[in-house]
Write a protein that holds these residues in place. Structure first.
Motif: not given
Lengths: 614, 614
Positions: A120-145
């Motif tokens: 069962t899904r027990v949680g779904r949350e914003t990874h980098y919530p506004d107000g908790i981490v101050d970042i311009l681009e609040p996501y993880i960017l994925i691309g192979h090495q």
């Protein structure tokens, strides 16, 4: 991070030096153009080595990069670019294609299943919530090495530098009496032809099994908490719904799994295997079956598999990141190792050399006092230890299955995970905590903030606006530019700084002479930037709605009174160096100029003729 | 817009057709690969022609572009990319380098001087003020025409298509009895070798002196209000402060001048010369001196000059944009001309073919009823006339020197200037004004809005998220997805649309067959996009702070009640086609399906075997 090979460490060979074999290229495809010496020799063209090369090359430092592989990475390996790494790449203008094409992860899901309770899904949350981490681009960017390395390689190529491939580092020795250079030995190609090059500095970015490290440490670092991981990149055929979020799944019976969405419709699975003694037993089929077991009752198959890797990870930090002569350094996986689960390895590695690059530039130019290079180990070893501590808990909690504990650990460490929370302790370059009244704390990254560039009314991101050229940035904040005392402060400050006795003026002149002698090379796109000083006057007038509630001054400094002046020295890597604050009704700008001179004089110097290799 | 040559019109040659000379390439550098026919032949590789080519090529239509020049533009000419054009290019994923490297203009300055009053700044304002124009990127992007053309050429190149250069259009004739193809004649190279190619459609994007136009109109369009302009691009040495804003300067004595900042530290001057009878007298030295006079007492010199051009502009709109057979079309400067001052020419031109491209795609596939192609002239001729009317006033006011009147004219027309205000009248594809209660009005661009993509929680710009593939987009808005009547509406809608009697289903099948036969070619980067339908479910839950106060639903529709359903048909060019609104407590989705069928059935058809060239 690069996966550990599970075979034993590469044997070290301490070859006797050959005098100046004139066959080492610093440009592939130009093997006969043979510099016998270089300013900085980098071993390893992974993210750490490439970041260092990009920095040094644009600063005008002759740089040679050796990589034992004949080709660049094309699949798998490191793939999570954290928000701070995105910011760093933006500061350099690197990786535009990667930013555009990579997959963006904004949320994290947690699932749990046991014998008694179905998955069962027990949680779904914003990874980098506004107000908790101050970042311009609040996501993880994925691309192979390969995509990530390509961003750096393209940047090097723009400035005429290529990685020298098929070069395996074989040994090195400090050359002269006063230890101002190092002879670097290598073997080239499948025939293993011996080659050598003389460098002012040698930096080992040669991974977890670093050979350069053996010339710094007596014994390799000991690890603790070894665990075995299987990693699989492929396109799925599944009815499990959360393959487009970062997802942690705990199965009481089968263990836990981490899912990372990938570019090109792929999905990465990280799976930890506890019961196997070594990674040798861990095959692709085993990992697939384990993933299927954990995801039951959901259907799981692979349309294609692009990469399968296995890791045996021990958490460890090297005791030294440099040798006593300050000529040898290690960075990235060579200096620290940890589990891949928090997607930190590559991010920490590139910031090792992001920290080292500008210091080596100033050292190579003879402008740095020894204290500057010393700060590299001080600062980055702390981060590596912070990372190990965090990783140990985090990996345990992913494996342990307590969703609440994981969420708590995650929330507590979110600034650190994003990369913006890699804070350095007070030292010779991080000073003035007593006057820091906002988020601009010495030893911390400046917070992202918006401002209006005065000359052309463009709204800009202040942390990105000034090109990275290896220079410190001196930001002067005035509460009221129309105040007569503020204006007097500004003009007395300028006069004092520009006077010929001023420390800053003398250092600037020394730097100018050095850059005249060894200029920064230009890339074709450089014509589109405006590095001139009139482009660095800003108005802090962007409406609160556009800045999400806080102006630059409010963020950085809390507040600045109408007769106040605040100076923030920002290091070439975007960290706050030091802060000073004056009431312009009581102080002349010459006081601030003296303060500036004192700060910079502690770690910079006018080079003596026999120092400085440039 | 391309500058008018001031020499006389090029002589038309109506050569007799040569049968199928098999030497016309559709790829430069591949001259022997010789299709003797093509779906669409485009004359002119300026912005209008290139936009059309990019669209048709990605839609899977065989496209041949002829340009009489042997090389692409490298300097000068059109340079102002307006906000709507930026948005359009973003929708296509074109011009990433241009967006990054171009200069951005955010404000406009007005200066005024006379014998009695020295030159003074009388105003400095935001060019596209928030709250007045709703655009994602509220600036003018500046790059020379070569940068802009390169963006399109790179995109074509990615899909394997190159412009056929050194081809001069010499004539054409409708071929068969039922006029379903046109024989296009040209001469190639300096030797002017005659060549011919058979095309289903011919589009003249061949500029103000269009030759294709002569086959549509009996006489060339008459102009009014001719004026002469000098244009100069160069790097300045000046103490005038406002060269980094868009700046209008009125000198009572010497006339007015328009300053546009350029990329690479350059500045463009537009100067209107009233007293000279023709452009022949207007040299670079004359323009420079006039600029110096107007800018007095400021110092003005040029470090370098990159481009000097002169224009003689008459405002005019062609009476017809197509011929009765709907096989010949004109677009861009070929169909309208006006002054360069409001930076509209290129922007209007690319949107001519942005409008035409998807219609030609459907027509070439036999899926369009004649009404669809008819709407091209209806819609774009209105815009050309709106532009002429605006431009006439605007140019007069720039020349006239009344700063207040200019500012008022500017404010009134700002939506139009930005490009988002190019509104089309009601017609067969723009319907349903009675139910439009928000900014999503039939015949208007959908307003920019943010939403969360459900599948991966990415915040996206809804107007940009779905790749442009030539398809209509059907957005279904539900006030409350958990409402049982809304869910019933949705499922009855799906069933009705997918049933075999449904008009939409029949049209979709016809389209699918056509795309199977003539598929869209793929570009290397296409693997990074996710065009599948599960990627187009959105949540309208982005916080008001991030959306600047209005959610997508609020912007587009005003409001949608909890039991309401609204369907917005968005045309392939991002314009609202039609809207329908239902209370799901009283209506089944089958009513909406019928409504959809009626709308699409008015301008689309299942192709008869003898129609449709694909």
């Amino acid at each position: 991070m690069a996966p550990h090979a599970t075979d034993s460490d590469v044997e070290m060979s301490h070859q006797p030096s050959k005098q100046h074999e004139e066959t080492v290229p610093n440009q592939v495809g130009d093997e006969m153009a043979t510099p016998v010496n270089t300013d900085v020799c980098i071993i390893g063209a992974g993210p750490a080595g490439l970041m260092l090369a990009c920095l040094l090359v644009r600063f005008g430092i002759r740089t040679t990069v050796f990589d034992e592989r004949s080709d660049q990475t094309t699949v798998g390996r490191a793939d999570g670019v954290q928000p701070k790494t995105i910011e760093t790449m933006r500061m350099l203008g690197i990786g535009n294609d990667l930013m555009r094409l990579g997959k963006k992860i904004y949320d994290i899901c947690i699932w749990r299943g046991s014998d008694s309770v179905s998955l069962t899904r027990v949680g779904r949350e914003t990874h980098y919530p506004d107000g908790i981490v101050d970042i311009l681009e609040p996501y993880i960017l994925i691309g192979h090495q390969g995509m990530i390395e390509k961003a750096f390689l393209d940047d090097l190529h723009e400035r005429g530098v290529e990685v020298a491939r098929s070069y395996q580092f074989t040994g090195c020795q400090l050359r002269s009496q006063n230890k101002t250079s190092v002879l670097v030995q290598s073997s080239y190609g499948t025939a293993r032809e011996p080659r050598s090059i003389e460098a002012s500095y040698l930096v080992g970015c040669d991974g977890a099994h670093s050979s350069v490290r053996n010339f710094i440490l007596e014994a390799p670092p000991r690890g603790s908490g070894a665990s075995v991981w299987g990693v699989l990149d492929g396109e799925l055929d599944t009815n499990f719904p959360d393959i487009w979020s970062k997802t942690v799944i705990f199965s009481e019976q089968y263990g836990s799994i981490l899912i990372i969405p990938r570019e090109r419709n792929m999905t990465r699975f990280y799976i930890e295997i506890k019961e196997t003694a070594s990674a040798k037993d861990l095959g692709e089929a085993f990992v697939k079956q384990r993933a299927r077991d954990i995801l039951k009752p959901y259907r799981l198959d692979w349309r294609s598999v692009e990469w399968f890797g296995k890791y045996q990870v021990a958490q460890r930090v090297a005791a030294k990141f440099t040798d006593p002569s300050q000529r040898l350094f290690i960075a990235g996986d060579a200096s620290h190792a940890h589990s891949p689960k928090a997607a930190q390895g590559m991010n920490t590695s590139v910031h090792d050399t992001w920290n080292l690059g500008w210091k080596l530039n100033l050292a190579a130019r003879g402008i740095a006092k020894p204290a500057l290079l010393e700060s590299y180990e001080l600062e980055r070893q702390k981060i590596a230890r912070d990372l190990i501590n965090f990783d140990y808990e985090h990996a345990n909690q992913i494996a342990g299955g307590d969703a609440d504990a994981l969420a708590k650990n995650f929330r507590q460490n979110i600034r650190f995970i994003s990369g913006v929370g890699a804070d350095y302790a007070p030292n010779v370059i991080n000073q003035g905590h007593d006057v820091a009244t906002g988020a601009a704390q010495p030893g911390c990254n400046v917070p992202p903030a918006k401002a209006t560039r005065y000359i052309d009314a463009n709204p800009i991101d202040i942390q990105l606006d000034i090109p990275v050229l290896g220079q410190f940035r001196v930001y002067v904040f005035l509460g009221d530019i129309t105040s007569s005392t503020a204006q007097a402060f500004l003009s007395t400050l300028s006069c004092a700084v520009l006077s010929e006795n001023s420390v800053l003026q003398q250092l600037s002149e020394a730097a100018e002479q050095s850059y005249e002698k060894c200029p920064r090379p230009s890339a074709p796109e450089d014509v589109y930037t405006n590095p001139r000083s009139e482009w660095t006057v800003y108005l802090d007038d962007v409406p609160h709605l556009d800045t999400k509630g806080k102006t630059c001054t409010e963020k950085w400094l809390g507040s600045v009174g109408t007769s106040e002046a605040v100076i923030v020295n920002v290091r070439p890597d975007g960290y706050v160096g030091s802060l000073g604050r004056w009431d312009t009704r009581g102080f002349s700008g010459s006081v601030a100029a003296e303060w500036l001179g004192k700060y910079y004089g502690e770690f910079l110097q006018v080079p003596k003729p026999d120092l400085g290799t440039l």
